[in-house]
Design a protein around this motif. Structure first.
Motif, PDB file in Angstrom:
ATOM      1  N   MET A   1      -7.706   7.890  18.143  1.00  0.00           N
ATOM      2  CA  MET A   1      -9.119   7.997  17.967  1.00  0.00           C
ATOM      3  C   MET A   1      -9.716   8.551  19.251  1.00  0.00           C
ATOM      4  SD  MET A   1     -11.254   5.127  16.410  1.00  0.00           S
ATOM      5  CE  MET A   1     -12.797   4.657  16.580  1.00  0.00           C
ATOM      6  N   ALA A   2     -10.592   9.500  19.083  1.00  0.00           N
ATOM      7  CA  ALA A   2     -11.193  10.153  20.234  1.00  0.00           C
ATOM      8  C   ALA A   2     -12.404   9.370  20.714  1.00  0.00           C
ATOM      9  CB  ALA A   2     -11.592  11.576  19.876  1.00  0.00           C
ATOM     10  N   ALA A   3     -12.588   9.339  22.024  1.00  0.00           N
ATOM     11  CA  ALA A   3     -13.726   8.644  22.617  1.00  0.00           C
ATOM     12  C   ALA A   3     -14.979   9.506  22.471  1.00  0.00           C
ATOM     13  CB  ALA A   3     -13.448   8.374  24.090  1.00  0.00           C
ATOM     14  N   PRO A   4     -16.146   8.880  22.254  1.00  0.00           N
ATOM     15  CA  PRO A   4     -17.377   9.680  22.146  1.00  0.00           C
ATOM     16  C   PRO A   4     -17.660  10.398  23.458  1.00  0.00           C
ATOM     17  CG  PRO A   4     -17.884   7.322  22.104  1.00  0.00           C
ATOM     18  CD  PRO A   4     -16.399   7.462  22.132  1.00  0.00           C
ATOM     19  N   THR A   5     -18.157  11.603  23.318  1.00  0.00           N
ATOM     20  CA  THR A   5     -18.472  12.380  24.514  1.00  0.00           C
ATOM     21  C   THR A   5     -19.894  12.108  24.950  1.00  0.00           C
ATOM     22  OG1 THR A   5     -19.194  14.240  23.185  1.00  0.00           O
ATOM     23  CG2 THR A   5     -16.891  14.215  23.843  1.00  0.00           C
ATOM     24  N   LYS A   6     -20.135  12.172  26.254  1.00  0.00           N
ATOM     25  CA  LYS A   6     -21.470  11.978  26.787  1.00  0.00           C
ATOM     26  C   LYS A   6     -22.255  13.270  26.632  1.00  0.00           C
ATOM     27  CE  LYS A   6     -20.652   8.483  30.291  1.00  0.00           C
ATOM     28  NZ  LYS A   6     -20.769   8.184  31.709  1.00  0.00           N
ATOM     29  N   LYS A   7     -23.515  13.144  26.229  1.00  0.00           N
ATOM     30  CA  LYS A   7     -24.378  14.317  26.142  1.00  0.00           C
ATOM     31  C   LYS A   7     -24.949  14.589  27.525  1.00  0.00           C
ATOM     32  CE  LYS A   7     -25.711  13.747  21.352  1.00  0.00           C
ATOM     33  NZ  LYS A   7     -26.819  13.658  20.425  1.00  0.00           N
ATOM     34  N   PRO A   8     -25.028  15.853  27.911  1.00  0.00           N
ATOM     35  CA  PRO A   8     -25.611  16.153  29.221  1.00  0.00           C
ATOM     36  C   PRO A   8     -27.107  15.882  29.219  1.00  0.00           C
ATOM     37  CG  PRO A   8     -25.103  18.168  28.034  1.00  0.00           C
ATOM     38  CD  PRO A   8     -24.574  17.029  27.219  1.00  0.00           C
TER      39      PRO A   8
END
Length: 81
Positions: A1-8
């Motif tokens: 499962m992929a970790a959520p990415t942070k939005k810039p």
């Protein structure tokens, strides 16, 4: 499962909108002068309105003047108490 990415973070949003004064009914802070016209709203049957309008037109008066004069006469006969 992929970790959520942070939005810039977007630093180009600009300034916040300015507040504007509201014109609401609750902002009544002054009384109208005695000579200023204010609304007086009530309903009457169509025949009564037609009668007042016809009388006013035939006597070159406004409907408001007819009602004012009628009320003055009523106060004289009934008393202003």
């Amino acid at each position: 499962m992929a970790a959520p990415t942070k939005k810039p973070k977007n630093n180009r949003l600009g300034s916040a909108p300015q507040a504007t004064p509201l014109n609401t009914v609750g902002n009544n802070t002054s009384k109208p002068s005695n000579s200023e016209l204010v609304p007086l709203n009530f309903k009457v049957d169509a025949e009564f309105k037609r009668d007042i309008k016809s009388f006013a037109a035939s006597h070159d008066m406004s409907m408001v003047d007819v009602i004012k004069m009628a009320f003055e006469e009523y106060k004289k006969t009934k008393g202003s108490n």
